[in-house]
Design a protein around this motif. Sequence first.
Motif, PDB file in Angstrom:
ATOM      1  N   LEU A 128     -16.217  48.664 -12.099  1.00  0.00           N
ATOM      2  CA  LEU A 128     -15.561  49.802 -12.755  1.00  0.00           C
ATOM      3  C   LEU A 128     -14.484  49.317 -13.725  1.00  0.00           C
ATOM      4  CD1 LEU A 128     -15.257  52.872 -13.016  1.00  0.00           C
ATOM      5  CD2 LEU A 128     -13.657  52.786 -11.110  1.00  0.00           C
ATOM      6  N   ALA A 129     -13.687  48.345 -13.305  1.00  0.00           N
ATOM      7  CA  ALA A 129     -12.643  47.804 -14.179  1.00  0.00           C
ATOM      8  C   ALA A 129     -13.259  47.166 -15.419  1.00  0.00           C
ATOM      9  CB  ALA A 129     -11.803  46.776 -13.421  1.00  0.00           C
ATOM     10  N   LYS A 130     -14.366  46.444 -15.211  1.00  0.00           N
ATOM     11  CA  LYS A 130     -15.046  45.813 -16.341  1.00  0.00           C
ATOM     12  C   LYS A 130     -15.599  46.879 -17.296  1.00  0.00           C
ATOM     13  CE  LYS A 130     -18.396  42.161 -17.190  1.00  0.00           C
ATOM     14  NZ  LYS A 130     -19.383  41.265 -16.577  1.00  0.00           N
ATOM     15  N   ALA A 131     -16.155  47.960 -16.751  1.00  0.00           N
ATOM     16  CA  ALA A 131     -16.695  49.037 -17.583  1.00  0.00           C
ATOM     17  C   ALA A 131     -15.577  49.734 -18.355  1.00  0.00           C
ATOM     18  CB  ALA A 131     -17.449  50.044 -16.712  1.00  0.00           C
ATOM     19  N   GLU A 132     -14.447  49.953 -17.686  1.00  0.00           N
ATOM     20  CA  GLU A 132     -13.315  50.595 -18.368  1.00  0.00           C
ATOM     21  C   GLU A 132     -12.793  49.710 -19.498  1.00  0.00           C
ATOM     22  OE1 GLU A 132     -10.592  51.396 -15.175  1.00  0.00           O
ATOM     23  OE2 GLU A 132     -11.493  53.351 -14.767  1.00  0.00           O
ATOM     24  N   GLU A 133     -12.765  48.419 -19.249  1.00  0.00           N
ATOM     25  CA  GLU A 133     -12.308  47.480 -20.279  1.00  0.00           C
ATOM     26  C   GLU A 133     -13.262  47.516 -21.477  1.00  0.00           C
ATOM     27  OE1 GLU A 133     -12.154  42.674 -20.762  1.00  0.00           O
ATOM     28  OE2 GLU A 133     -11.476  43.487 -18.838  1.00  0.00           O
ATOM     29  N   GLY A 134     -14.565  47.513 -21.183  1.00  0.00           N
ATOM     30  CA  GLY A 134     -15.564  47.568 -22.260  1.00  0.00           C
ATOM     31  C   GLY A 134     -15.473  48.872 -23.034  1.00  0.00           C
TER      32      GLY A 134
END
Length: 168
Positions: A128-134
């Motif tokens: 989720l954190a990676k998706a939010e960053e992207g």
Amino acid sequence: RPPRSTPLYSSAASDVYKRQALKKLAEKKARFSKHDSDSDGKLNREEVKSFSLTTYQFEVPEEVLAKVMKTLEPIVFEKFDRVRAMIAIAKSEIEARKKRAEAEEKRKAVDEAKAEMQKVIDEAAKLLAKAEEGAGKAENMARPLHRNDNMSADKIKEEASATLASTK
């Protein structure tokens, strides 16, 4: 039972108490005799084992049986209540140990399930954190495309492709 000094104490009451006591004693002797299979007036190891099985549905462990025999042998009628107590206590202690062991195993299983679940949650949080960053990067890259009349169509396509590529 009233004390002898009170006026309630009479020979009739005494006879009632005596009959009740004799009846109880006869019942106890009958229970003892039931387990004294060789009728020698004493319970041997096998008779104590049999008593334990029939009375408590409990197969008495050898160490408990040895303790009973060492402590009380010869097991005559007068010691029968102590045998009953020792066997009953041993049974309840063993059952309590089993329950504690079962509870401990259940607790361990729950702890393991919690740990596995926490791993899944942690992995989901990372994704989720990676998706939010992207998504944040894509928004930042797409901002120049928003209401920018100075950009050529080729430049808009190029920026859109770059934004799209950064989201993958």
